[in-house]
Motif scaffolding. Sequence first.
Motif, PDB file in Angstrom:
ATOM      1  N   GLY A 162     -16.298  32.462   5.999  1.00  0.00           N
ATOM      2  CA  GLY A 162     -17.163  33.397   6.583  1.00  0.00           C
ATOM      3  C   GLY A 162     -16.712  34.138   7.890  1.00  0.00           C
ATOM      4  O   GLY A 162     -16.802  35.305   8.222  1.00  0.00           O
ATOM      5  N   LYS A 163     -17.049  32.780   8.854  1.00  0.00           N
ATOM      6  CA  LYS A 163     -16.525  32.881  10.410  1.00  0.00           C
ATOM      7  C   LYS A 163     -15.031  32.676  10.609  1.00  0.00           C
ATOM      8  O   LYS A 163     -15.325  33.399  11.395  1.00  0.00           O
ATOM      9  N   ALA A 164     -14.309  32.708   9.681  1.00  0.00           N
ATOM     10  CA  ALA A 164     -12.865  32.265  10.619  1.00  0.00           C
ATOM     11  C   ALA A 164     -11.973  33.762   9.713  1.00  0.00           C
ATOM     12  O   ALA A 164     -10.797  33.510  10.394  1.00  0.00           O
ATOM     13  N   LEU A 165     -13.159  34.205   9.307  1.00  0.00           N
ATOM     14  CA  LEU A 165     -12.025  35.570   8.448  1.00  0.00           C
ATOM     15  C   LEU A 165     -12.287  36.625   9.699  1.00  0.00           C
ATOM     16  O   LEU A 165     -13.097  36.893  10.207  1.00  0.00           O
ATOM     17  N   LEU A 166     -11.797  37.401   9.299  1.00  0.00           N
ATOM     18  CA  LEU A 166     -11.899  38.891  10.441  1.00  0.00           C
ATOM     19  C   LEU A 166     -12.554  39.890   9.519  1.00  0.00           C
ATOM     20  O   LEU A 166     -12.260  40.662   8.789  1.00  0.00           O
ATOM     21  N   PRO A 167     -13.944  40.213   9.676  1.00  0.00           N
ATOM     22  CA  PRO A 167     -14.384  40.821   9.185  1.00  0.00           C
ATOM     23  C   PRO A 167     -14.219  42.490   8.944  1.00  0.00           C
ATOM     24  O   PRO A 167     -14.495  43.450   7.997  1.00  0.00           O
ATOM     25  N   TRP A 168     -12.977  42.756  10.383  1.00  0.00           N
ATOM     26  CA  TRP A 168     -12.639  44.108  10.153  1.00  0.00           C
ATOM     27  C   TRP A 168     -11.372  44.399   9.583  1.00  0.00           C
ATOM     28  O   TRP A 168     -10.770  45.623   9.740  1.00  0.00           O
ATOM     29  N   ARG A 169     -11.244  43.972   8.880  1.00  0.00           N
ATOM     30  CA  ARG A 169     -10.000  43.849   8.532  1.00  0.00           C
ATOM     31  C   ARG A 169      -9.909  43.065   7.130  1.00  0.00           C
ATOM     32  O   ARG A 169     -10.472  42.170   6.622  1.00  0.00           O
ATOM     33  N   THR A 170      -9.071  44.060   6.427  1.00  0.00           N
ATOM     34  CA  THR A 170      -8.842  43.931   4.875  1.00  0.00           C
ATOM     35  C   THR A 170      -8.563  42.842   4.544  1.00  0.00           C
ATOM     36  O   THR A 170      -8.217  42.131   5.552  1.00  0.00           O
ATOM     37  N   ALA A 171      -8.870  42.440   3.177  1.00  0.00           N
ATOM     38  CA  ALA A 171      -7.554  41.627   2.768  1.00  0.00           C
ATOM     39  C   ALA A 171      -6.490  41.799   3.339  1.00  0.00           C
ATOM     40  O   ALA A 171      -5.915  39.540   3.407  1.00  0.00           O
ATOM     41  N   ALA A 172      -5.427  42.332   2.748  1.00  0.00           N
ATOM     42  CA  ALA A 172      -4.783  42.787   3.360  1.00  0.00           C
ATOM     43  C   ALA A 172      -4.259  42.084   4.735  1.00  0.00           C
ATOM     44  O   ALA A 172      -3.593  40.987   4.985  1.00  0.00           O
ATOM     45  N   GLY A 173      -5.643  43.097   5.818  1.00  0.00           N
ATOM     46  CA  GLY A 173      -5.202  43.304   6.698  1.00  0.00           C
ATOM     47  C   GLY A 173      -5.309  41.452   8.150  1.00  0.00           C
ATOM     48  O   GLY A 173      -4.873  40.641   8.441  1.00  0.00           O
ATOM     49  N   ASN A 174      -6.201  40.786   6.862  1.00  0.00           N
ATOM     50  CA  ASN A 174      -6.335  39.378   6.933  1.00  0.00           C
ATOM     51  C   ASN A 174      -5.799  38.709   6.454  1.00  0.00           C
ATOM     52  O   ASN A 174      -4.537  37.408   7.686  1.00  0.00           O
ATOM     53  N   VAL A 175      -4.481  38.464   5.919  1.00  0.00           N
ATOM     54  CA  VAL A 175      -3.194  38.143   5.438  1.00  0.00           C
ATOM     55  C   VAL A 175      -2.557  38.680   6.552  1.00  0.00           C
ATOM     56  O   VAL A 175      -1.401  37.097   7.155  1.00  0.00           O
ATOM     57  N   SER A 176      -2.086  39.397   6.531  1.00  0.00           N
ATOM     58  CA  SER A 176      -1.370  40.089   7.101  1.00  0.00           C
ATOM     59  C   SER A 176      -1.372  39.321   9.223  1.00  0.00           C
ATOM     60  O   SER A 176       0.078  39.848   9.973  1.00  0.00           O
ATOM     61  N   LEU A 177      -2.169  39.516   9.551  1.00  0.00           N
ATOM     62  CA  LEU A 177      -2.324  39.066  10.475  1.00  0.00           C
ATOM     63  C   LEU A 177      -1.791  37.647  11.046  1.00  0.00           C
ATOM     64  O   LEU A 177      -0.789  37.268  12.422  1.00  0.00           O
ATOM     65  N   ALA A 178      -1.492  36.839  10.104  1.00  0.00           N
ATOM     66  CA  ALA A 178      -0.624  35.554  10.141  1.00  0.00           C
ATOM     67  C   ALA A 178       0.643  36.034  10.514  1.00  0.00           C
ATOM     68  O   ALA A 178       1.307  35.250  11.336  1.00  0.00           O
TER      69      ALA A 178
END
Lengths: 267, 257
Positions: free
Chosen positions: A97-113
């Motif tokens: 819960g703390k390691a994901l960016l709450p303001w990004r969607t699932a796709a956006g979170n993967v995109s970060l990497a």
Amino acid sequence: MANAAKRFEVIPGQPRPQIAFSGVTLRLGGKTIIENLSLGVRPGEFLCVVGASGCGKTTALRLAAGLYQPTSGKVDFDGQPMLHPRREIAIVFQDYGKALLPWRTAAGNVSLALEAGGMPAAERPARIEELLRTVGLPGHAGKYPAEMSGGMQQRLQIARCLAQEPKTLLMDEPFGALDAMTRQGLQDEVLALVAASGATVIFVTHDLDEAIYLGDRVIGLLPHPGRIGIELAVNLPRPRDQLSTREHPEFLRLRRQLFDFIKATEQ
Amino acid sequence: MNRIATIWLWRAASFAVAASFIALWQLIANLKLVSPVFLPGPDRAWASLMRGFSNGDLWSKLAGTLEHMAYGWLAASIAGIAIGAIIGSSRIMRTYVAPSLEFLRPLPVSAIIPVAIAMLGLTQAMALFVIAFGAIWPIMLATIHGFAAVEPRLYEVARSLQMSRLAVILKIALPSASPDILAGMRLSLTVALILSVVCEILAGLDGLGHWVLLSARAFRSADLFAGVILLGVTGYVTSVAMSMAEHRLLAWQASQR
Ligand SMILES: Nc1ncnc2c1ncn2[C@@H]1O[C@H](COP(=O)(O)OP(=O)(O)OP(=O)(O)O)[C@@H](O)[C@H]1O
Ligand SMILES: [Mg+2]
């Protein structure tokens, strides 16, 4: 135990360990948390780490990630000293819960990497879709983490780690907060993912059965300060199976041995 | 009872309150309880408002005030977010600088107006400085708080991805602090409007503040009230617009609750 440091020294003719702790001691806030830890993890090996609460499992993992620097001794990655965290080493945190960016969607979170890895924007959507499919989240690309269950969030974190194309995957009690059914499903998924990618894994868990079920080798840490107390090779056939592997006589023998060890440390 | 019906009931109630307030105002004016020199009825205020708009006087005053407010607020936002980010992202700065900010903050802005006038004269530059100085505090303090409250785990994610410092600020710290920053910007909007009026009155700059002052001096109470009403509407409309922008930008938060 006195020759623990010797046991893992690089022996000519053996493959070089991907991650090597040599006499690592870590002091934090005046307290020795890890003392003289030596450990080599072979490329492609699945190493599980167990131990009583507070014995230093997370700390050892953070040393392997380069998030901590040892007070003395050294940690090497592919033969090079590990001076900082690196993209080839992905870490799956317990508190998804703390390691994901709450303001990004699932796709956006993967995109970060992918962004961090410098992948051109045009190539990202296809790769994101592929990764979300790999972890069993197809069709959830547009959801925010808060709209997903715990199991889905942990899958998403794993997808982001896979997007790093890591050589080493560090997992800190990744399924600790999940129910038994979700947990078993994810265990098998992780085994399949790791088999497909050939990544080296260090997997921390409280659950002795989980450690034996997943690992090629299990080490048990002793507390105060953290050091290796037991080391067991797991010679169980792969692919593992939730029913037959857990009923295997070797599984039961290892389970007994590990259980006795943990019980002894708690006294 | 569903939510929509409740919302409409609330709206109807607040409309009724406003209507009865205007009716009471008209009654007091009609009965001449207060001299018409000081208190025009809503009818006269409204007529003056319409007259001002049709001959263009009020438009230009409104434009002047909006301009002062916008420039001051934007300058405060840019500087407040930048300074707040620098202080908030460093523990050392937070420890040593933040306490003196807490000391400066309660200082009334009116206290620095004479200083600003002495240094910059009765000019637009003085107005811009005073408005920005007053409006910067809520934004800067909110930014410091927002940056300090970023989940440490996310910084570890950023480190293990070897993200650049700039990427960490743009992709992690700023979005994480955005709810605080936007709330600070909304508070500052009101401060900027108040200070625009004050500066227009003090420095005689073209704007609604100046219009209100001149109308009062000339005992044109209807014009005075037209100006005051317009200022109220300006404050209301800008803050509603800001809330709408916040709502859009922070859509991701809706799913968190
Ligand atoms: N930053 C720190 N400063 C001081 N002490 C720390 C710090 N981090 C951890 N410790 C201490 O080091 C010991 C090991 O902590 P660690 O989190 O590695 O244990 P763990 O084996 O992962 O425990 P658990 O199973 O509960 O997660 C604990 O006694 C903890 O209090
Ligand atoms: Mg731990």
